[in-house]
Design an enzyme around this catalytic site. Structure first.
Site, PDB file in Angstrom:
ATOM      1  N   LYS A   1       0.850  -1.186   0.000  1.00  4.70           N
ATOM      2  CA  LYS A   1       0.000   0.000   0.000  1.00  4.70           C
ATOM      3  C   LYS A   1       0.890   1.242   0.000  1.00  4.70           C
ATOM      4  O   LYS A   1       1.769   1.395   0.867  1.00  4.70           O
ATOM      5  CB  LYS A   1      -0.865  -0.032   1.261  1.00  4.70           C
ATOM      6  CG  LYS A   1      -2.312   0.294   1.033  1.00  4.70           C
ATOM      7  CD  LYS A   1      -3.115  -0.020   2.275  1.00  4.70           C
ATOM      8  CE  LYS A   1      -4.380   0.777   2.309  1.00  4.70           C
ATOM      9  NZ  LYS A   1      -5.110   0.597   3.556  1.00  4.70           N
TER      10      LYS A   1
HETATM   11  O1  G3P Z   1      -7.765   1.437   5.417  1.00  7.06           O
HETATM   12  C1  G3P Z   1      -8.138   2.584   4.781  1.00  7.06           C
HETATM   13  C2  G3P Z   1      -9.532   3.097   5.128  1.00  7.06           C
HETATM   14  O2  G3P Z   1     -10.486   2.082   4.929  1.00  7.06           O
HETATM   15  C3  G3P Z   1      -9.630   3.788   6.447  1.00  7.06           C
HETATM   16  O3  G3P Z   1     -10.960   4.003   6.865  1.00  7.06           O
HETATM   17  O4  G3P Z   1     -12.580   4.576   8.611  1.00  7.06           O
HETATM   18  O5  G3P Z   1     -10.176   5.267   8.900  1.00  7.06           O
HETATM   19  O6  G3P Z   1     -11.638   6.390   7.246  1.00  7.06           O
HETATM   20  P1  G3P Z   1     -11.342   5.124   7.970  1.00  7.06           P
END
Ligand code: G3P
Length: 215
Positions: A83
């Protein structure tokens, strides 16, 4: 459509993996920090379950550092996707890693033009963060619509991985649009399974079954 868990909890991943509905896992530095464990140990355990796609994020911000970390991460297990953040350094690193046959998940994507660039440098996945756009008062799902439309116009192999999913309606909308993957917290995936009418219906069937003569 593939369903991924957005977590670094091996317990959560194992539980969902056993149901047969899980296609992959995405992690990020925040999720890894929550576990309080060594990153590589967590990655090895997830991969050992047989999960075919496990995204592991670099933390370097310069191209050389990203390349160093990405090249190391990919040696951990063949299921690892590296990533890389959507920055100029990240684009350069993705181009090199992709040319070396490392599958890259370009993350922290918030615009359709960024998604176009991720595809141009050969990312395997692009991760638009829809929940964080919703938090800002912008409809995150509109971005997914734009990216899917753009990717359909050209022969890009890059898959649209809907990230920052907050609730089941996000998953439903992503599926209706035709996104390739949605990654979500464990609690959201659990909600995809559950329905109160399923529970009520089962309870009624079991109660009625008691009236059936046995033996
Ligand atoms: O892993 C990346 C993403 O899904 C993070 O989500 O909930 O931290 O905005 P969030």
């Amino acid at each position: 459509m593939q369903l991924f868990l957005d977590t670094a909890s091996v317990t959560e991943i194992r539980t969902m993996w056993e149901t047969g509905i899980l296609d992959g896992v995405t992690t990020n530095p925040t999720l890894v920090a929550k576990e309080g464990r060594k990153f590589e140990d967590v990655l090895r355990e997830i991969c050992a379950l047989g999960v075919p796609s496990v995204s592991a994020e670099v933390v370097a911000t310069d191209t050389e550092g990203m390349l160093r970390e990405g090249r190391h991460l990919r040696t951990i297990h063949p299921s690892i996707y590296v990533k890389v953040p959507m920055t100029p350094a990240g684009l350069r690193a993705t181009k090199v890693l992709a040319a070396e046959q490392t599958r890259v998940n370009m993350t922290l994507v918030f615009s359709a033009n960024q998604a176009l660039l991720a595809a141009k440098v050969g990312a395997a996945y692009v991760s638009p963060f829809i929940g964080r756009l919703d938090d800002q008062g912008q409809v995150g799902m509109d971005l997914i619509r734009e990216i899917v439309q753009i990717y359909r116009n050209y022969p890009f192999p890059t898959k649209v991985l809907v990230a920052s999913v907050r609730h089941p309606v996000h998953v439903l909308e992503a599926a209706k649009i035709g996104a390739d993957i949605a990654t979500m917290p464990y609690a959201v995936m659990e909600k995809l399974v559950q329905h109160p009418l399923t529970d009520l219906g089962l309870a009624r069937f079991l109660k009625d079954w008691e009236k059936v003569p046995k033996g």
